[in-house]
Design a protein around this motif. Structure first.
Motif, PDB file in Angstrom:
ATOM      1  N   LEU A 169      95.025  24.626  28.948  1.00  0.00           N
ATOM      2  CA  LEU A 169      96.114  24.760  29.912  1.00  0.00           C
ATOM      3  C   LEU A 169      96.190  26.203  30.378  1.00  0.00           C
ATOM      4  N   LEU A 170      96.108  26.383  31.679  1.00  0.00           N
ATOM      5  CA  LEU A 170      96.135  27.713  32.280  1.00  0.00           C
ATOM      6  C   LEU A 170      97.486  27.916  32.959  1.00  0.00           C
ATOM      7  N   LEU A 171      98.111  29.061  32.712  1.00  0.00           N
ATOM      8  CA  LEU A 171      99.423  29.365  33.272  1.00  0.00           C
ATOM      9  C   LEU A 171      99.356  30.581  34.192  1.00  0.00           C
ATOM     10  N   PRO A 172     100.288  30.681  35.153  1.00  0.00           N
ATOM     11  CA  PRO A 172     100.346  31.888  35.983  1.00  0.00           C
ATOM     12  C   PRO A 172     100.490  33.130  35.105  1.00  0.00           C
ATOM     13  N   GLY A 173      99.734  34.145  35.417  1.00  0.00           N
ATOM     14  CA  GLY A 173      99.750  35.356  34.602  1.00  0.00           C
ATOM     15  C   GLY A 173      98.604  35.436  33.622  1.00  0.00           C
ATOM     16  N   LEU A 230      97.671  24.715  35.384  1.00  0.00           N
ATOM     17  CA  LEU A 230      96.402  24.061  35.685  1.00  0.00           C
ATOM     18  C   LEU A 230      95.721  23.641  34.381  1.00  0.00           C
ATOM     19  N   TRP A 231      95.317  22.381  34.331  1.00  0.00           N
ATOM     20  CA  TRP A 231      94.546  21.873  33.202  1.00  0.00           C
ATOM     21  C   TRP A 231      93.073  21.979  33.560  1.00  0.00           C
ATOM     22  N   TRP A 232      92.239  22.393  32.593  1.00  0.00           N
ATOM     23  CA  TRP A 232      90.827  22.555  32.929  1.00  0.00           C
ATOM     24  C   TRP A 232      89.918  22.335  31.728  1.00  0.00           C
ATOM     25  N   ARG A 233      88.695  21.935  32.056  1.00  0.00           N
ATOM     26  CA  ARG A 233      87.629  21.774  31.062  1.00  0.00           C
ATOM     27  C   ARG A 233      86.386  22.474  31.589  1.00  0.00           C
ATOM     28  N   GLY A 234      85.646  23.110  30.688  1.00  0.00           N
ATOM     29  CA  GLY A 234      84.400  23.742  31.104  1.00  0.00           C
ATOM     30  C   GLY A 234      84.255  25.153  30.595  1.00  0.00           C
ATOM     31  N   ARG A 235      83.606  25.989  31.382  1.00  0.00           N
ATOM     32  CA  ARG A 235      83.311  27.360  31.021  1.00  0.00           C
ATOM     33  C   ARG A 235      84.324  28.305  31.667  1.00  0.00           C
ATOM     34  N   SER A 236      84.803  29.234  30.866  1.00  0.00           N
ATOM     35  CA  SER A 236      85.770  30.190  31.402  1.00  0.00           C
ATOM     36  C   SER A 236      85.154  31.043  32.506  1.00  0.00           C
ATOM     37  N   LEU A 291      92.609  34.315  33.654  1.00  0.00           N
ATOM     38  CA  LEU A 291      91.751  33.439  34.459  1.00  0.00           C
ATOM     39  C   LEU A 291      92.496  32.723  35.579  1.00  0.00           C
ATOM     40  N   TRP A 292      93.796  32.911  35.670  1.00  0.00           N
ATOM     41  CA  TRP A 292      94.558  32.203  36.688  1.00  0.00           C
ATOM     42  C   TRP A 292      94.026  32.552  38.080  1.00  0.00           C
ATOM     43  N   PRO A 293      93.633  31.539  38.888  1.00  0.00           N
ATOM     44  CA  PRO A 293      93.107  31.844  40.230  1.00  0.00           C
ATOM     45  C   PRO A 293      94.193  32.404  41.140  1.00  0.00           C
ATOM     46  N   GLU A 294      94.081  33.664  41.479  1.00  0.00           N
ATOM     47  CA  GLU A 294      95.132  34.351  42.232  1.00  0.00           C
ATOM     48  C   GLU A 294      95.368  33.734  43.606  1.00  0.00           C
ATOM     49  N   VAL A 312      86.016  21.827  35.572  1.00  0.00           N
ATOM     50  CA  VAL A 312      86.775  20.784  36.253  1.00  0.00           C
ATOM     51  C   VAL A 312      88.245  21.119  36.077  1.00  0.00           C
ATOM     52  N   MET A 313      89.031  21.099  37.163  1.00  0.00           N
ATOM     53  CA  MET A 313      90.420  21.541  37.112  1.00  0.00           C
ATOM     54  C   MET A 313      91.352  20.538  37.791  1.00  0.00           C
ATOM     55  N   SER A 314      92.612  20.522  37.340  1.00  0.00           N
ATOM     56  CA  SER A 314      93.629  19.676  37.945  1.00  0.00           C
ATOM     57  C   SER A 314      94.992  20.228  37.594  1.00  0.00           C
ATOM     58  N   GLU A 315      95.986  19.974  38.448  1.00  0.00           N
ATOM     59  CA  GLU A 315      97.357  20.366  38.100  1.00  0.00           C
ATOM     60  C   GLU A 315      98.107  19.209  37.451  1.00  0.00           C
ATOM     61  N   LEU A 316      97.404  18.100  37.208  1.00  0.00           N
ATOM     62  CA  LEU A 316      97.999  16.933  36.571  1.00  0.00           C
ATOM     63  C   LEU A 316      97.560  16.851  35.116  1.00  0.00           C
ATOM     64  N   PRO A 317      98.411  16.358  34.225  1.00  0.00           N
ATOM     65  CA  PRO A 317      98.074  16.318  32.799  1.00  0.00           C
ATOM     66  C   PRO A 317      97.054  15.238  32.475  1.00  0.00           C
ATOM     67  N   CYS A 318      96.506  15.302  31.289  1.00  0.00           N
ATOM     68  CA  CYS A 318      95.556  14.288  30.837  1.00  0.00           C
ATOM     69  C   CYS A 318      96.208  12.912  30.896  1.00  0.00           C
ATOM     70  N   GLY A 319      95.461  11.949  31.381  1.00  0.00           N
ATOM     71  CA  GLY A 319      95.967  10.587  31.509  1.00  0.00           C
ATOM     72  C   GLY A 319      96.507  10.252  32.874  1.00  0.00           C
ATOM     73  N   ALA A 320      96.780  11.252  33.722  1.00  0.00           N
ATOM     74  CA  ALA A 320      97.352  10.997  35.049  1.00  0.00           C
ATOM     75  C   ALA A 320      96.316  10.349  35.964  1.00  0.00           C
ATOM     76  N   ALA A 321      96.767   9.355  36.723  1.00  0.00           N
ATOM     77  CA  ALA A 321      95.864   8.630  37.625  1.00  0.00           C
ATOM     78  C   ALA A 321      95.858   9.265  39.011  1.00  0.00           C
ATOM     79  N   PRO A 322      94.715   9.259  39.685  1.00  0.00           N
ATOM     80  CA  PRO A 322      94.674   9.779  41.055  1.00  0.00           C
ATOM     81  C   PRO A 322      95.347   8.812  42.017  1.00  0.00           C
TER      82      PRO A 322
END
Length: 419
Positions: A129-133, A152-158, A136-139, A250-260
């Motif tokens: 889970l990535l938070l503002p501040g 932002l929830w994400w999986r992969g390489r920092s 790695l937060w994308p400015e 891979v990134m998303s602002e939705l939590p694990c389990g959320a459907a598109p």
């Protein structure tokens, strides 16, 4: 002790699992604030401007507490007004009419158990889970203002997330033609050679080809999803997204389990446009969803490029529409796309010495050799000669000059471009 009605130790354990290790997390974030940010990704839909304003003024934990304690809209408004007066964050003016509707949307979704399940699922799938501040937060997403993601929830390489600082979004039609896929393949490979990361949405057609070409070129790619990062969509790209997790992110602002959903796809597009430095539409029909991404890029003031196609092709009508009506820049090569963000614009030699001599322009051979070099992959003179169409002797001569100007460097396994 409890946090939002949950045992404090359980919350700390769940939060630590998504905020430790190679996650780019800031150490000072409090467990209650982290949990609240995670909760808000479940409570509010992506791009909810009221949620963005409330969290900006009261903080995630304070805003969540107000919703949990079922504050009346009047009390909520007074608290927001006081918060604006105290810290100057956000703007409570005009929010009162929206607040009652927002509370009606949020309260049915309140579930501490659901938030804990999403945190536990994140731990099982290696999701952070990535938070503002956070470092790695994308400015770029902050340009979305009150509609910026709350987390932002994400999986992969920092390193892939960090590469968003130097990235271009390649988007286009799902029902892509062979022409469009060829352009996407060449564009992604060429941009990777120039040291840029590729951002897209992992959809069929142009998106998928942009990701695949980037991976084949040993480049960095980031996919933004419209659902949780634990449930890959579309299912036909399960293998592709697995590879992206291994080599990119891979990134998303939705939590694990959320459907598109359709709405979430449209909101996802704003992240693609905001997180990257420029957006290029490679092929798009008159009503393509890619035009939504282009609209976000234009609204954010990001450079926008469009690739023209045959005037008889309906799958290029959207690109022509962007060129005619939205002041998109016509781009046909990776070099022109890179120029949208100022990469590779200056092709002059920087040979000005202490005597202040005027820099000399590169010869055609030097330009061809420079274009044949890669920022990431070292290449031997024979390979450079094949790519540039020059003799090996001519390549060696040009490399010597490029080395003197600092535009090329020789490594143990070959030559690379220096940007």
């Amino acid at each position: 002790m409890t946090i939002f009605g949950l045992e404090e130790n359980a919350v700390r354990t769940a939060v630590a699992a998504v905020r430790t290790g190679d996650t780019g997390a800031a150490a000072e974030a409090e467990p209650g604030e982290v949990f609240a940010r995670a909760a808000w990704t479940s409570i509010a839909e992506p791009g909810d401007g009221v949620a963005g304003t409330v969290v900006g003024i009261l903080g995630a934990a304070g805003a969540l507490r107000a919703v949990v304690e079922a504050w009346p809209a009047d009390r909520f408004s007074r608290s927001l007004a006081a918060g604006v007066d105290e810290n100057g964050a956000g703007d409570a003016a005009g929010l009162r009419p929206e607040l009652e509707q927002a509370l009606a949307r949020w309260r049915p979704r309140l579930s501490s158990a659901e938030v804990m399940r999403s945190l536990q699922q994140a731990q099982r799938t290696g999701t952070a889970l990535l938070l503002p501040g956070d470092p790695l937060w994308p400015e770029g997403v902050e340009d979305l203002g009150r509609h910026a993601p709350l987390a932002l929830w994400w999986r992969g390489r920092s390193g892939a997330v960090d590469a968003l600082r130097h990235s271009i979004a390649l988007v286009g039609a799902r029902a892509a033609t062979g022409y469009g896929e060829h352009v996407a393949m060449e564009a992604a490979a060429g941009l990777v050679d120039r040291g840029l990361a590729i951002v897209s949405g992992a959809a069929y057609g142009i998106d998928g080809m942009a990701h695949r070409s980037t991976l084949a070129s040993n480049g960095t790619t980031v996919a933004f999803l419209a659902g949780g990062v634990d449930r890959f969509y579309p299912s036909g790209h399960d293998a592709l997204l697995t590879r992206i997790v291994e080599a990119g992110a891979v990134m998303s602002e939705l939590p694990c389990g959320a459907a598109p959903t359709k709405w979430r796809f449209l909101q996802r597009n704003r992240l693609i446009a905001a997180a990257s430095q420029a957006t290029v539409v490679l092929e798009a029909g008159w009503r393509s969803g890619s035009l939504n991404t282009a609209g976000h890029a234009a609204a954010l003031g990001r450079p926008l490029g469009a690739v023209p196609g045959p005037v008889t092709s309906p799958t290029s009508a959207g690109c022509h529409r962007l060129l005619r009506d939205y002041d998109a820049i016509c781009v046909t090569t990776a070099a022109e796309m890179a120029e949208l963000i100022g990469v590779g614009v200056d092709l002059e030699l920087d040979l000005t010495g202490t005597d202040g001599a005027t820099p000399r322009e590169r010869t055609s051979e030097q330009v061809r050799v420079f274009d044949a070099l890669s920022v990431r992959a070292p290449r031997v003179p024979a390979e450079i000669a094949r790519r540039s169409g020059l003799s090996t002797a001519a390549v060696l001569g040009a490399l010597g000059t490029l080395d003197l100007e600092g535009s090329a460097r020789e490594r143990a396994t070959g030559w690379v471009r220096v940007t």
